[in-house]
Design a protein around this motif. Structure first.
Motif, PDB file in Angstrom:
ATOM      1  N   LYS A 300      -4.482  28.987  46.944  1.00  0.00           N
ATOM      2  CA  LYS A 300      -3.829  29.027  48.255  1.00  0.00           C
ATOM      3  C   LYS A 300      -4.018  27.685  48.969  1.00  0.00           C
ATOM      4  O   LYS A 300      -3.092  27.130  49.551  1.00  0.00           O
ATOM      5  N   ARG A 301      -5.236  27.165  48.863  1.00  0.00           N
ATOM      6  CA  ARG A 301      -5.525  25.879  49.507  1.00  0.00           C
ATOM      7  C   ARG A 301      -4.696  24.757  48.869  1.00  0.00           C
ATOM      8  O   ARG A 301      -4.164  23.875  49.557  1.00  0.00           O
ATOM      9  N   TRP A 303      -1.809  25.087  47.357  1.00  0.00           N
ATOM     10  CA  TRP A 303      -0.403  25.292  47.746  1.00  0.00           C
ATOM     11  C   TRP A 303      -0.127  24.693  49.117  1.00  0.00           C
ATOM     12  O   TRP A 303       0.842  23.963  49.319  1.00  0.00           O
ATOM     13  N   GLU A 304      -1.017  24.992  50.061  1.00  0.00           N
ATOM     14  CA  GLU A 304      -0.834  24.488  51.431  1.00  0.00           C
ATOM     15  C   GLU A 304      -0.940  22.970  51.476  1.00  0.00           C
ATOM     16  O   GLU A 304      -0.193  22.296  52.190  1.00  0.00           O
ATOM     17  N   GLU A 307       2.323  21.420  50.161  1.00  0.00           N
ATOM     18  CA  GLU A 307       3.392  21.402  51.164  1.00  0.00           C
ATOM     19  C   GLU A 307       3.212  20.207  52.097  1.00  0.00           C
ATOM     20  O   GLU A 307       4.172  19.514  52.431  1.00  0.00           O
ATOM     21  N   LYS A 308       1.954  19.990  52.474  1.00  0.00           N
ATOM     22  CA  LYS A 308       1.653  18.896  53.400  1.00  0.00           C
ATOM     23  C   LYS A 308       1.892  17.539  52.725  1.00  0.00           C
ATOM     24  O   LYS A 308       2.533  16.648  53.284  1.00  0.00           O
ATOM     25  N   THR A 313       8.799  22.484  51.248  1.00  0.00           N
ATOM     26  CA  THR A 313       8.369  23.894  51.270  1.00  0.00           C
ATOM     27  C   THR A 313       9.349  24.740  50.463  1.00  0.00           C
ATOM     28  O   THR A 313      10.527  24.375  50.343  1.00  0.00           O
TER      29      THR A 313
END
Length: 316
Positions: A300-301, A303-304, A307-308, A313
């Motif tokens: 999850k980390r 993935w985020e 995106e950044k 996205t």
């Protein structure tokens, strides 16, 4: 997993039904497993869009494929350098212009064992930038065409995912400290595989049960991967290994990605590749994947962060 769902011989391409009317996008098709996968898909009547960074080699490849399979094959080449986000975005735009849907996107291209730390134009360690961020952006941008055909995303990982540190090194993603070709490569492959299982979770949450995502690896195949980016010593060892019974042909190395792209009702939670000795060679099917590759918190980390970092996205 001892019993192979496809029997003793494992999965083989004779299970592929005719693919007329289907469209596949494959990266890294000028040699090795990508070339073999493309050839097989075309021979079954599919249309293939090849994405490669060397346009001249891609054109030569089309010429070879037509010589081997006949002029009626539907194949076209689009230029893309996975190591450069601008190039990946441009290629995705070009793909959207020329085809109406994607039945499967096969992310096969990769670089390996880059001898010294090197950064991409976007400022990422080269293996992470190419193998991970390049694919992340490509998959996200082509997702609408994949969704249209209830298609698939296939990531060709590597057993290398388990040969480095067992997590993502968030505090030093570029390996400014302690760079090692193997650790950085392993990291990029772990990230690639991890993001596929994370993608599955996100598709499920978004209620998109029609789109499937798969992770596989070619085992130990006789390809040019190490020869294109590895150090002299790595190349030497690898080329000696190519002669040993611990490797298989590039054609066999293409089976896992072909299976993940075409086999109906294939379980997404599996990790697919050769099931023989050390998972390097042998009949193709599902086999064990280490828990760290499915660690939800890390995924999850990652993935985020992706995106950044990419500014891209997914539009579920």
């Amino acid at each position: 997993m001892n019993s192979n769902q496809f029997g003793k011989r494992g999965w083989t391409p004779d299970r592929i039904e005719p693919l007329n009317g289907k469209i596949f996008v494959v990266t890294g098709t000028t040699s090795g497993t990508g070339f073999e996968a493309t050839k097989l898909l075309l021979s079954k009547g599919a249309k293939v869009v090849m994405l490669n960074r060397n346009q001249k080699k891609a054109e030569q490849t089309i010429h070879i494929l037509k010589q081997e399979l006949g002029n009626q094959i539907e194949v076209l080449a689009i230029n893309m350098d996975l190591a450069d986000q601008v190039s990946v975005k441009k290629a995705a735009e070009d793909v959207l212009k020329v085809i109406p849907k994607i039945d499967a996107l096969i992310c096969n291209a990769a670089i390996a064992q880059v001898p010294q730390q090197k950064l991409t134009v976007d400022g990422w360690e080269s293996q992470m930038g190419t193998n991970y961020y390049g694919n992340w952006t490509l998959q996200a941008l082509l997702y609408p065409l994949i969704e249209k055909s209830k298609g698939r995303i296939v990531t060709v990982g590597s057993l290398g995912y388990d040969m480095g540190i067992k997590t993502i090194k968030f505090d030093d993603l570029n390996w400014d400290k302690d760079y090692s070709p193997n650790d950085a490569y392993s990291q990029s492959k772990l990230a690639q595989i991890m993001s596929i299982y994370e993608l599955q979770n996100r598709l499920k949450k978004a209620g998109k049960n029609d789109v499937k995502a798969y992770a596989c690896h070619p085992g130990s195949s006789r390809t040019n991967l190490i020869n294109t980016s590895g150090s002299f010593m790595m190349k030497f060892i690898f080329n000696l290994m190519k002669l040993s019974p611990l490797t298989q042909s590039a054609e066999k190395g293409a089976y896992p990605q072909l299976m993940c792209a075409t086999e109906p009702d294939l379980d997404q939670s599996g990790f697919y590749g050769p099931t023989g000795r050390s998972n390097w060679v042998g009949p193709v099917g599902a086999h064990e994947i280490k828990p760290h590759a499915k660690d939800k918190t890390t995924a999850k980390r990652l993935w985020e962060l992706s995106e950044k970092e990419t500014g891209v996205t997914w539009n579920f």
